[in-house]
Design a protein around this motif. Structure first.
Motif, mmCIF file in Angstrom:
data_model
loop_
_atom_site.group_PDB
_atom_site.id
_atom_site.type_symbol
_atom_site.label_atom_id
_atom_site.label_comp_id
_atom_site.label_asym_id
_atom_site.label_seq_id
_atom_site.Cartn_x
_atom_site.Cartn_y
_atom_site.Cartn_z
ATOM 1 N N UNK A 249 0.850 -1.198 0.000
ATOM 2 C CA UNK A 249 0.000 0.000 0.000
ATOM 3 C C UNK A 249 0.885 1.247 0.000
ATOM 4 N N UNK A 250 0.798 2.069 -1.039
ATOM 5 C CA UNK A 250 1.652 3.266 -1.084
ATOM 6 C C UNK A 250 1.388 4.198 0.106
ATOM 7 N N UNK A 279 12.303 -0.234 0.108
ATOM 8 C CA UNK A 279 11.800 -0.270 -1.267
ATOM 9 C C UNK A 279 10.283 -0.241 -1.334
ATOM 10 N N UNK A 280 9.670 0.209 -0.249
ATOM 11 C CA UNK A 280 8.205 0.278 -0.211
ATOM 12 C C UNK A 280 7.712 1.481 -1.033
ATOM 13 N N UNK A 281 6.548 1.360 -1.700
ATOM 14 C CA UNK A 281 6.013 2.504 -2.457
ATOM 15 C C UNK A 281 5.809 3.752 -1.579
ATOM 16 N N UNK A 318 9.610 10.533 -8.320
ATOM 17 C CA UNK A 318 8.481 11.276 -8.890
ATOM 18 C C UNK A 318 7.784 10.439 -9.976
ATOM 19 N N UNK A 319 8.560 9.668 -10.722
ATOM 20 C CA UNK A 319 7.958 8.850 -11.789
ATOM 21 C C UNK A 319 7.113 7.703 -11.199
ATOM 22 N N UNK A 320 7.632 7.089 -10.141
ATOM 23 C CA UNK A 320 6.893 5.966 -9.551
ATOM 24 C C UNK A 320 5.534 6.396 -9.005
#
Ligand code: 6MZ
Ligand code: ZN
Length: 348
Positions: A249-250, A279-281, A318-320
């Motif tokens: 979950x981001x 490495x979590x969103x 920013x892209x992710x």
């Protein structure tokens, strides 16, 4: 004057996913509102927390009460929403999910329905004026108002989900985290989820919310706001972390907001580090850019300087975020294309 480094963060295309409309009103617009309503005797230092200043979270919620007095009619909401969208666009935000709590004000004839319609009108006008930003809206539930109001708000959000041409995409749960318990709001949130609204929930913003987070994570939410006290080192638990990680979950992280609101003792100790390292969103957001006197470029720069991120890492961050938006696939693809086009130009 912008230095070269400042310029990189400003030019960086950005995605803003956690911005409360009334907390995002800039100094300039606040000035206009204050002048429009001199009888309220409101001074500027009551609506913003400046550089180096801190407040308790409780004091932050007093600030929102003051701002709500200043923004209490359709006319105010239209002006404020348009200005906020234009400011985000000027800061290089290409995709914005704005959130706001629909309010009813008898004196000005404002209804919750008209509140939402007016925000949508502001979004429509910005689009017509070709402001370079894609804007979506999350209807916010203020936990302070209890389960009945929450259910009403969900019904309203559901109507707009079906009638707003894809602009209303989800529901936010926010408000003073020390008031009420999520268990009373569970059925409203469940209903929202069942009808297709995405859920962005403020979770564990203060330490006392462990049981509540345990419960709300079972929904599960589509994104988490703050999540400051989820991990065991700060009084959360392994089980909470496990649920968040397993479901990927981001988490929307707002550095300045948390430090100025004193739920985090310093930038170095911000939980961005904890989640990013795994490495979590993670997505950087402003929360309330007006109240906390920041913007999204500053938040990226702050994260980079505090945690030693390279420009390449900042770009990926920013892209992710595109992947964590509640936008439909074609919009995500369009954003990906935009990022790809800009990359060579901006990233040296
Ligand atoms: C600082 N951390 C925070 N934690 C929780 N809720 C917050 C918040 N910051 C803002 N809000 C929520 O957003 C409302 C103001 O915008 P709107 O009138 O909805 O546009 C506040 O009243 C509160 O409910
Ligand atoms: Zn928030």
């Amino acid at each position: 004057m912008d230095t070269e480094a400042d310029l990189f963060y400003r030019q960086l295309p950005k995605v803003e996913l956690h911005a409360h409309l009334n907390g995002s009103v800039s100094f300039e617009i606040m000035e206009t509102l204050i002048q429009r309503k001199p009888h309220l005797n409101i001074e500027h230092n009551m609506t913003a927390i400046r550089r180096g200043q801190r407040r308790t979270l409780d004091e932050c919620f007093q600030v929102f009460k003051v701002i709500h007095q200043l923004v209490d009619s359709e006319e105010d909401i239209l002006m404020v929403a348009k200005a906020v969208i234009q400011e985000f666009a000027a800061d290089g935000v290409k995709y914005l999910e704005l959130r706001s709590t629909p309010r009813e004000v008898t004196e000005t004839g404002l209804t919750k329905q008209r509140y939402i319609e007016t925000v949508l009108e502001a979004i429509r006008q910005c689009k017509q004026e070709e402001v370079d930003i894609d804007v979506r809206f999350l209807v916010a539930v203020d936990r302070r108002h209890g389960p009945e109001v929450a259910m009403e708000t969900v019904k309203l959000a559901e109507d707009f989900l079906l009638s707003s041409d894809g602009i209303v995409v989800g529901l936010d749960l926010s408000g003073d985290p020390t008031v009420g318990h999520g268990k009373d709001l569970l059925s409203a949130l469940q209903k929202a989820k069942n009808c297709g609204l995405k859920l962005a929930l403020h979770l564990s913003e203060v330490p006392s919310q462990r049981d509540e987070s345990e419960l709300l994570l079972n929904l599960p939410p589509d994104r988490i706001g703050h999540g400051t006290f989820l991990h065991p080192e700060v009084g959360g638990s392994d089980s909470l972390v496990e649920k968040v990680c397993r479901q990927k979950i981001p988490i929307e992280l707002c550095l300045t907001s948390n430090v100025k609101g004193q739920t985090v003792p310093s930038y170095e100790k911000h939980h961005f580090q904890y989640w990013y390292k795994r490495g979590h969103p993670c997505v950087l957001c402003t929360d309330d850019k007006g109240v906390f006197c920041t913007d999204l470029s500053q938040e990226y720069q702050l994260a980079a300087s505090t945690f030693g991120l390279t420009q390449e890492a900042v770009w990926s961050l920013s892209q992710q975020a595109i992947g964590y938006t509640f936008a439909p696939e074609p919009i995500k693809n369009r954003l990906e294309k935009k990022w790809a086009e800009l990359k060579q130009q901006i990233l040296q």
